[in-house]
Design a protein around this motif. Structure first.
Motif, PDB file in Angstrom:
ATOM      1  N   ARG A  94       2.566  -3.354  -6.261  1.00 36.19           N
ATOM      2  CA  ARG A  94       1.171  -2.767  -6.101  1.00 36.19           C
ATOM      3  C   ARG A  94       0.365  -4.193  -5.278  1.00 36.19           C
ATOM      4  N   MET A  95       0.727  -5.225  -5.801  1.00 40.63           N
ATOM      5  CA  MET A  95      -0.028  -6.457  -5.086  1.00 40.63           C
ATOM      6  C   MET A  95       0.283  -6.399  -3.565  1.00 40.63           C
ATOM      7  N   VAL A  96       1.687  -6.366  -3.041  1.00 34.56           N
ATOM      8  CA  VAL A  96       1.996  -6.400  -1.690  1.00 34.56           C
ATOM      9  C   VAL A  96       1.284  -5.434  -1.206  1.00 34.56           C
ATOM     10  N   GLU A  97       1.372  -4.194  -1.689  1.00 31.18           N
ATOM     11  CA  GLU A  97       0.472  -2.895  -1.060  1.00 31.18           C
ATOM     12  C   GLU A  97      -0.833  -3.124  -0.751  1.00 31.18           C
ATOM     13  N   ARG A  98      -1.508  -3.716  -1.640  1.00 27.69           N
ATOM     14  CA  ARG A  98      -3.043  -3.809  -1.767  1.00 27.69           C
ATOM     15  C   ARG A  98      -3.099  -5.078  -0.597  1.00 27.69           C
ATOM     16  N   LEU A  99      -2.406  -6.092  -0.635  1.00 31.97           N
ATOM     17  CA  LEU A  99      -2.415  -7.053   0.392  1.00 31.97           C
ATOM     18  C   LEU A  99      -2.278  -6.544   1.980  1.00 31.97           C
ATOM     19  N   ALA A 100      -1.303  -5.557   1.902  1.00 35.73           N
ATOM     20  CA  ALA A 100      -1.372  -4.797   3.254  1.00 35.73           C
ATOM     21  C   ALA A 100      -2.252  -3.988   3.789  1.00 35.73           C
ATOM     22  N   ARG A 101      -2.875  -3.525   2.623  1.00 33.77           N
ATOM     23  CA  ARG A 101      -4.039  -2.775   3.237  1.00 33.77           C
ATOM     24  C   ARG A 101      -5.486  -3.545   3.643  1.00 33.77           C
ATOM     25  N   ASP A 102      -5.465  -4.625   2.995  1.00 35.51           N
ATOM     26  CA  ASP A 102      -6.746  -5.465   3.087  1.00 35.51           C
ATOM     27  C   ASP A 102      -6.252  -6.573   4.106  1.00 35.51           C
ATOM     28  N   ILE A 104      -8.446  -9.046   5.142  1.00 31.34           N
ATOM     29  CA  ILE A 104      -8.970 -10.116   4.771  1.00 31.34           C
ATOM     30  C   ILE A 104      -8.082 -10.938   3.702  1.00 31.34           C
ATOM     31  N   ALA A 105      -7.610 -10.294   2.659  1.00 31.31           N
ATOM     32  CA  ALA A 105      -6.508 -10.628   1.594  1.00 31.31           C
ATOM     33  C   ALA A 105      -5.481 -11.355   2.264  1.00 31.31           C
ATOM     34  N   ALA A 107      -5.077 -12.568   5.467  1.00 29.69           N
ATOM     35  CA  ALA A 107      -5.486 -13.889   5.761  1.00 29.69           C
ATOM     36  C   ALA A 107      -5.570 -15.074   4.976  1.00 29.69           C
ATOM     37  N   ALA A 108      -6.168 -14.592   3.731  1.00 28.48           N
ATOM     38  CA  ALA A 108      -6.209 -15.675   2.826  1.00 28.48           C
ATOM     39  C   ALA A 108      -4.973 -15.917   2.146  1.00 28.48           C
ATOM     40  N   ALA A 109      -4.107 -15.113   2.038  1.00 26.52           N
ATOM     41  CA  ALA A 109      -2.726 -15.277   1.628  1.00 26.52           C
ATOM     42  C   ALA A 109      -1.805 -16.052   2.401  1.00 26.52           C
ATOM     43  N   LYS A 110      -2.380 -16.163   3.609  1.00 34.30           N
ATOM     44  CA  LYS A 110      -1.219 -17.186   4.528  1.00 34.30           C
ATOM     45  C   LYS A 110      -1.377 -18.540   4.458  1.00 34.30           C
TER      46      LYS A 110
END
Length: 110
Positions: A94-102, A104-105, A107-110
């Motif tokens: 779910r977290m990976v899926e949410r990051l793939a859709r957002d 901004i998130a 860019a912040a995860a990089k």
């Protein structure tokens, strides 16, 4: 040269009834005790109002904090129940899926 008049002399233009005391027609002189009593009561009313408004403000603040805390506790309990129900793998997916859709998130995860 100026002529000085001693204060105990009665001046010829002195009037026994000079008119309204405060310069307002119909308003009589008020004694010092009445003025002091009025000011004391005004101060007491102001103190009571100030105390009650501060007390009410603290109660509202406490109520708001309790509401926020209850909402946070409810959200935390729902997240914990969801995590226990689906396990770590589903949560990671779910977290990976949410990051793939957002973006901004992402860019912040990089």
């Amino acid at each position: 040269m100026r002529e000085t008049i001693p204060p105990w002399d009665v001046r010829p233009n002195y009037s026994a009834n000079p008119g309204p005391y405060y310069g307002i027609k119909g308003l009589n002189r008020v004694s010092n005790w009445q003025v002091a009593l009025f000011l004391l009561s005004l101060g007491l009313i102001g103190a009571i109002f100030g105390f009650s408004s501060v007390r009410h403000s603290f109660e509202l603040s406490r109520q708001y904090q309790d509401d926020v805390s209850a909402e946070a506790s409810s959200h935390h309990a729902a997240v914990r129940a969801d995590a226990q129900k689906y396990g770590n793998e589903e949560q990671m997916r779910r977290m990976v899926e949410r990051l793939a859709r957002d973006p901004i998130a992402r860019a912040a995860a990089k």
